[in-house]
Design a protein around this motif. Structure first.
Motif, mmCIF file in Angstrom:
data_model
loop_
_atom_site.group_PDB
_atom_site.id
_atom_site.type_symbol
_atom_site.label_atom_id
_atom_site.label_comp_id
_atom_site.label_asym_id
_atom_site.label_seq_id
_atom_site.Cartn_x
_atom_site.Cartn_y
_atom_site.Cartn_z
ATOM 1 N N UNK A 1 -5.594 -9.647 1.572
ATOM 2 C CA UNK A 1 -4.987 -8.372 1.925
ATOM 3 C C UNK A 1 -5.791 -7.703 3.034
ATOM 4 N N UNK A 2 -5.161 -6.709 3.668
ATOM 5 C CA UNK A 2 -5.822 -5.935 4.724
ATOM 6 C C UNK A 2 -5.199 -4.543 4.726
ATOM 7 N N UNK A 3 -5.867 -3.599 5.376
ATOM 8 C CA UNK A 3 -5.329 -2.252 5.528
ATOM 9 C C UNK A 3 -4.441 -2.219 6.761
ATOM 10 N N UNK A 4 -3.172 -1.887 6.563
ATOM 11 C CA UNK A 4 -2.231 -1.878 7.680
ATOM 12 C C UNK A 4 -2.466 -0.650 8.559
ATOM 13 N N UNK B 1 -2.114 1.858 3.242
ATOM 14 C CA UNK B 1 -1.188 0.746 3.014
ATOM 15 C C UNK B 1 -2.003 -0.540 2.893
ATOM 16 N N UNK B 2 -2.006 -1.102 1.719
ATOM 17 C CA UNK B 2 -2.686 -2.365 1.457
ATOM 18 C C UNK B 2 -1.653 -3.479 1.604
ATOM 19 N N UNK B 3 -1.736 -4.251 2.675
ATOM 20 C CA UNK B 3 -0.739 -5.271 2.978
ATOM 21 C C UNK B 3 -1.296 -6.669 2.733
ATOM 22 N N UNK B 4 -0.421 -7.592 2.399
ATOM 23 C CA UNK B 4 -0.818 -8.983 2.194
ATOM 24 C C UNK B 4 -0.565 -9.791 3.460
ATOM 25 N N UNK C 1 2.626 -5.886 -0.486
ATOM 26 C CA UNK C 1 1.497 -4.987 -0.636
ATOM 27 C C UNK C 1 1.875 -3.688 -1.312
ATOM 28 N N UNK C 2 0.941 -2.719 -1.253
ATOM 29 C CA UNK C 2 1.133 -1.464 -1.971
ATOM 30 C C UNK C 2 0.543 -0.299 -1.172
ATOM 31 N N UNK D 1 -6.217 4.330 -7.398
ATOM 32 C CA UNK D 1 -5.060 3.760 -8.089
ATOM 33 C C UNK D 1 -5.426 2.442 -8.746
ATOM 34 N N UNK D 2 -4.712 2.134 -9.816
ATOM 35 C CA UNK D 2 -4.810 0.800 -10.413
ATOM 36 C C UNK D 2 -3.793 -0.080 -9.692
ATOM 37 N N UNK D 3 -4.232 -1.076 -8.930
ATOM 38 C CA UNK D 3 -3.283 -1.897 -8.174
ATOM 39 C C UNK D 3 -2.268 -2.580 -9.083
ATOM 40 N N UNK D 4 -1.067 -2.700 -8.572
ATOM 41 C CA UNK D 4 -0.005 -3.378 -9.315
ATOM 42 C C UNK D 4 -0.216 -4.887 -9.300
ATOM 43 N N UNK D 5 -0.595 -5.425 -8.134
ATOM 44 C CA UNK D 5 -0.715 -6.869 -8.031
ATOM 45 C C UNK D 5 -1.902 -7.328 -7.190
ATOM 46 N N UNK D 6 -2.397 -6.496 -6.311
ATOM 47 C CA UNK D 6 -3.474 -6.908 -5.415
ATOM 48 C C UNK D 6 -4.763 -7.206 -6.184
ATOM 49 N N UNK D 7 -5.563 -8.162 -5.689
ATOM 50 C CA UNK D 7 -6.799 -8.554 -6.372
ATOM 51 C C UNK D 7 -7.980 -7.634 -6.065
#
Length: 209
Positions: free
Chosen positions: A3-6, A39-42, A52-53, A73-79
């Motif tokens: 992931x990366x920050x968009x 924005x945390x993007x994959x 991402x989220x 936040x507690x991420x939904x799916x990101x590691x």
């Protein structure tokens, strides 16, 4: 999953009337303990389309346009995990909790609805625009056509969509100079690419035909 920050500012430049970012006045007021959304993007989309989220981060350090913060936040799916320490720039911020003086302008772009032909959205151009009386809440009365639609196309309601006026402004924002003209009005693009008002438009035929 990488992931990366968009870059929210780059996304805004690509769609300036539909992708909100906080105004400069807001961004310049950010301080320690304020919350911002990033924005945390994959790198690659997941099979279900997940890319991402958007998550809140609490600022812990400010150095000009650069920040440090912790994930709130507690991420939904990101590691990554709640409390992860992050370094980010002003360009990564897509939302804050501060009141934004530009909010009224953004409300107009997003909440003002127009009718547009699918051909306009496909071509990303329009050459004819007409403002009738609004028919329901949120409706501006504006309709946009590419100018290439034939009668059969125009008579099929499935060829038309309701979108925010921001979508149209992303295509051509030169109409901002007259888009708030009251109904009834019609404009057509001339040979020089400029919109000119049609003074002798057959409104009786349009409204009663």
């Amino acid at each position: 999953m990488n992931w990366y920050l968009d870059d929210a500012h780059a996304l805004h430049r690509a769609a300036p009337y539909t992708f909100y970012i906080p105004s400069t006045a807001v961004l310049s007021r950010l301080k320690v303990d304020d919350y911002v959304k990033l924005i945390f993007a994959t790198d690659v989309a997941e099979p279900d389309g997940y890319r991402g989220e958007r998550m809140w981060v609490r600022i812990t350090s400010v150095n000009g346009n650069q920040f440090e913060g912790v994930l709130d936040n507690e991420p939904y799916r990101l590691p990554i995990t709640l409390g992860t320490v992050l370094s980010f720039g002003m360009e990564h911020i897509c939302q804050t909790e501060l009141e934004d003086p530009a909010e009224d302008e953004w409300d107009y772009y997003m909440d003002t609805l127009v009718t547009v032909s699918a051909d306009v959205l496909e071509r990303e151009e329009f050459h004819f625009m007409l403002r009738d009386e609004p028919h329901e809440e949120g409706d501006s009365g504006w309709s946009f056509l590419s100018g290439y639609e034939d009668d059969a196309y125009l008579n099929d309601a499935d060829h038309f969509h309701i979108v925010s006026i921001g979508v149209i402004l992303n295509i051509d924002d030169s109409i901002l100079t007259f888009v708030k003209q009251p109904p009834l009005c019609v404009y057509e693009r001339d040979e020089d690419g400029e919109f000119q008002e049609i003074e002798d438009f057959d409104w009786d035929g349009y409204l009663n035909g």
